[in-house]
Design a protein around this motif. Structure first.
Motif, PDB file in Angstrom:
ATOM      1  N   UNK A  42       0.824  -1.211   0.000  1.00 20.97           N
ATOM      2  CA  UNK A  42       0.000   0.000   0.000  1.00 20.97           C
ATOM      3  C   UNK A  42       0.855   1.255   0.000  1.00 20.97           C
ATOM      4  N   UNK A  43       1.914   1.256   0.791  1.00 21.34           N
ATOM      5  CA  UNK A  43       2.824   2.406   0.834  1.00 21.34           C
ATOM      6  C   UNK A  43       3.499   2.608  -0.520  1.00 21.34           C
ATOM      7  N   UNK A  44       3.873   1.504  -1.160  1.00 23.36           N
ATOM      8  CA  UNK A  44       4.485   1.578  -2.498  1.00 23.36           C
ATOM      9  C   UNK A  44       3.487   2.150  -3.500  1.00 23.36           C
ATOM     10  N   UNK A  45       2.254   1.686  -3.430  1.00 21.66           N
ATOM     11  CA  UNK A  45       1.219   2.174  -4.347  1.00 21.66           C
ATOM     12  C   UNK A  45       0.961   3.663  -4.118  1.00 21.66           C
ATOM     13  N   UNK A  46       0.903   4.081  -2.851  1.00 24.35           N
ATOM     14  CA  UNK A  46       0.682   5.501  -2.545  1.00 24.35           C
ATOM     15  C   UNK A  46       1.834   6.349  -3.092  1.00 24.35           C
ATOM     16  N   UNK A  47       3.061   5.855  -2.961  1.00 24.33           N
ATOM     17  CA  UNK A  47       4.207   6.619  -3.487  1.00 24.33           C
ATOM     18  C   UNK A  47       4.153   6.702  -5.015  1.00 24.33           C
ATOM     19  N   UNK A  48       3.648   5.661  -5.667  1.00 25.49           N
ATOM     20  CA  UNK A  48       3.490   5.693  -7.126  1.00 25.49           C
ATOM     21  C   UNK A  48       2.446   6.737  -7.509  1.00 25.49           C
ATOM     22  N   UNK A  49       1.331   6.739  -6.789  1.00 25.35           N
ATOM     23  CA  UNK A  49       0.258   7.697  -7.068  1.00 25.35           C
ATOM     24  C   UNK A  49       0.749   9.124  -6.814  1.00 25.35           C
ATOM     25  N   UNK A  50       1.486   9.337  -5.729  1.00 24.04           N
ATOM     26  CA  UNK A  50       2.002  10.667  -5.419  1.00 24.04           C
ATOM     27  C   UNK A  50       3.014  11.137  -6.461  1.00 24.04           C
ATOM     28  N   UNK A  51       3.797  10.199  -7.002  1.00 19.88           N
ATOM     29  CA  UNK A  51       4.766  10.560  -8.037  1.00 19.88           C
ATOM     30  C   UNK A  51       4.074  10.869  -9.361  1.00 19.88           C
ATOM     31  N   UNK A  52       2.883  10.358  -9.524  1.00 19.40           N
ATOM     32  CA  UNK A  52       2.144  10.614 -10.752  1.00 19.40           C
ATOM     33  C   UNK A  52       2.538   9.723 -11.910  1.00 19.40           C
ATOM     34  N   UNK A  53       3.426   8.778 -11.656  1.00 21.56           N
ATOM     35  CA  UNK A  53       3.841   7.838 -12.705  1.00 21.56           C
ATOM     36  C   UNK A  53       4.383   6.567 -12.061  1.00 21.56           C
ATOM     37  N   UNK A  54       4.297   5.504 -12.828  1.00 19.90           N
ATOM     38  CA  UNK A  54       4.823   4.225 -12.358  1.00 19.90           C
ATOM     39  C   UNK A  54       5.977   3.811 -13.259  1.00 19.90           C
ATOM     40  N   UNK A  55       7.113   3.628 -12.651  1.00 18.97           N
ATOM     41  CA  UNK A  55       8.275   3.150 -13.405  1.00 18.97           C
ATOM     42  C   UNK A  55       8.337   1.632 -13.304  1.00 18.97           C
ATOM     43  N   UNK A  56       9.171   1.034 -14.147  1.00 21.48           N
ATOM     44  CA  UNK A  56       9.297  -0.424 -14.160  1.00 21.48           C
ATOM     45  C   UNK A  56       9.704  -0.958 -12.785  1.00 21.48           C
ATOM     46  N   UNK A  57      10.605  -0.264 -12.112  1.00 23.82           N
ATOM     47  CA  UNK A  57      11.049  -0.718 -10.782  1.00 23.82           C
ATOM     48  C   UNK A  57       9.884  -0.752  -9.794  1.00 23.82           C
ATOM     49  N   UNK A  58       8.957   0.196  -9.920  1.00 26.19           N
ATOM     50  CA  UNK A  58       7.788   0.237  -9.038  1.00 26.19           C
ATOM     51  C   UNK A  58       6.852  -0.936  -9.325  1.00 26.19           C
ATOM     52  N   UNK A  59       6.630  -1.183 -10.593  1.00 29.67           N
ATOM     53  CA  UNK A  59       5.739  -2.288 -10.988  1.00 29.67           C
ATOM     54  C   UNK A  59       6.324  -3.622 -10.542  1.00 29.67           C
ATOM     55  N   UNK A  60       7.632  -3.806 -10.722  1.00 28.35           N
ATOM     56  CA  UNK A  60       8.271  -5.049 -10.280  1.00 28.35           C
ATOM     57  C   UNK A  60       8.182  -5.210  -8.764  1.00 28.35           C
ATOM     58  N   UNK A  61       8.272  -4.110  -8.041  1.00 29.34           N
ATOM     59  CA  UNK A  61       8.149  -4.187  -6.581  1.00 29.34           C
ATOM     60  C   UNK A  61       6.733  -4.611  -6.198  1.00 29.34           C
ATOM     61  N   UNK A  62       5.727  -4.081  -6.896  1.00 33.06           N
ATOM     62  CA  UNK A  62       4.350  -4.489  -6.625  1.00 33.06           C
ATOM     63  C   UNK A  62       4.153  -5.975  -6.926  1.00 33.06           C
ATOM     64  N   UNK A  63       4.815  -6.480  -7.980  1.00 29.66           N
ATOM     65  CA  UNK A  63       4.738  -7.913  -8.283  1.00 29.66           C
ATOM     66  C   UNK A  63       5.363  -8.743  -7.170  1.00 29.66           C
ATOM     67  N   UNK A  64       6.430  -8.261  -6.586  1.00 32.68           N
ATOM     68  CA  UNK A  64       7.047  -8.987  -5.467  1.00 32.68           C
ATOM     69  C   UNK A  64       6.059  -9.065  -4.300  1.00 32.68           C
ATOM     70  N   UNK A  65       5.395  -7.959  -4.001  1.00 33.32           N
ATOM     71  CA  UNK A  65       4.393  -7.974  -2.926  1.00 33.32           C
ATOM     72  C   UNK A  65       3.252  -8.935  -3.258  1.00 33.32           C
ATOM     73  N   UNK A  66       2.810  -8.906  -4.504  1.00 34.55           N
ATOM     74  CA  UNK A  66       1.726  -9.798  -4.922  1.00 34.55           C
ATOM     75  C   UNK A  66       2.131 -11.265  -4.784  1.00 34.55           C
ATOM     76  N   UNK A  67       3.347 -11.593  -5.193  1.00 32.30           N
ATOM     77  CA  UNK A  67       3.826 -12.973  -5.082  1.00 32.30           C
ATOM     78  C   UNK A  67       3.950 -13.397  -3.619  1.00 32.30           C
ATOM     79  N   UNK A  68       4.381 -12.484  -2.763  1.00 32.31           N
ATOM     80  CA  UNK A  68       4.457 -12.802  -1.333  1.00 32.31           C
ATOM     81  C   UNK A  68       3.070 -13.086  -0.765  1.00 32.31           C
ATOM     82  N   UNK A  69       2.095 -12.264  -1.145  1.00 28.80           N
ATOM     83  CA  UNK A  69       0.725 -12.495  -0.673  1.00 28.80           C
ATOM     84  C   UNK A  69       0.177 -13.812  -1.208  1.00 28.80           C
ATOM     85  N   UNK A  70       0.458 -14.117  -2.473  1.00 29.54           N
ATOM     86  CA  UNK A  70      -0.011 -15.385  -3.048  1.00 29.54           C
ATOM     87  C   UNK A  70       0.606 -16.567  -2.307  1.00 29.54           C
ATOM     88  N   UNK A  71       1.875 -16.446  -1.977  1.00 31.31           N
ATOM     89  CA  UNK A  71       2.560 -17.526  -1.261  1.00 31.31           C
ATOM     90  C   UNK A  71       1.947 -17.714   0.128  1.00 31.31           C
TER      91      UNK A  71
END
Length: 173
Positions: A42-71
């Motif tokens: 959530x903090x990562x997503x908020x920082x992406x929204x505040x920055x006004x753009x999502x870079x590849x590093x941000x998207x990959x970080x969100x995927x890491x969080x998603x994979x952790x939750x799936x696990x």
């Protein structure tokens, strides 16, 4: 030692209590880890929204969080921790490392770090392939447990159906 010894009952209760405490500890730890992952995501997503753009590093970080939750979700459902998910997380983390961190190191070390990180991703990909291939060829340990559980469930259902057909009232004929 006889199986009717009074200590056996106490030992069985202690064993059962110990297993319960281990299960509760696992669930509490997973709950805390899950909450921390949701919070960090959530903090990562908020920082992406505040920055006004999502870079590849941000998207990959969100995927890491998603994979952790799936696990964590898979562990809650199956009581098993699939190694493949850990490897997927490692591959995603190394990919993120390639995108973000490798560019920031010195030129002398850059090539060596690039090669070793890429080689690590390749080795982990081979491990995923081997695990997937062996699972499809020989099955997974949890497949046997699921088969055993469904067989026990079918057996219990058969017995309950048979028991429902048994006349319990002696006056019925």
């Amino acid at each position: 030692m006889s199986s009717h010894h009074p200590n056996n009952s106490w030992q069985a209760k202690a064993q059962s209590f110990g297993m319960l405490m281990i299960d509760i500890s696992h669930y509490l730890a997973l709950l805390v880890i899950g909450l921390v992952v949701v919070w960090a995501g959530g903090a990562e997503f908020i920082s992406i929204v505040q920055a006004g753009k999502a870079e590849l590093k941000d998207i990959l970080m969100l995927f890491i969080y998603l994979e952790l939750l799936a696990m964590i979700g898979i562990y809650f459902k199956t009581h098993r921790l699939p190694v493949q998910f850990l490897i997927y997380i490692a591959i995603t983390a190394l990919s993120r490392h390639l995108v973000v961190d490798v560019q920031a190191v010195s030129e002398d070390f850059h090539l060596w770090l690039l090669i070793t990180t890429t080689f690590s991703i390749f080795i982990l990909s081979i491990a995923i392939f081997i695990l997937t291939w062996t699972a499809s060829k020989f099955g997974r340990p949890e497949d046997n447990l699921l088969h055993k559980d469904s067989s026990e469930k079918d057996s219990l259902q058969e017995h309950s159906v048979q028991a429902s057909h048994i006349k319990t009232d002696p006056s019925e004929k």
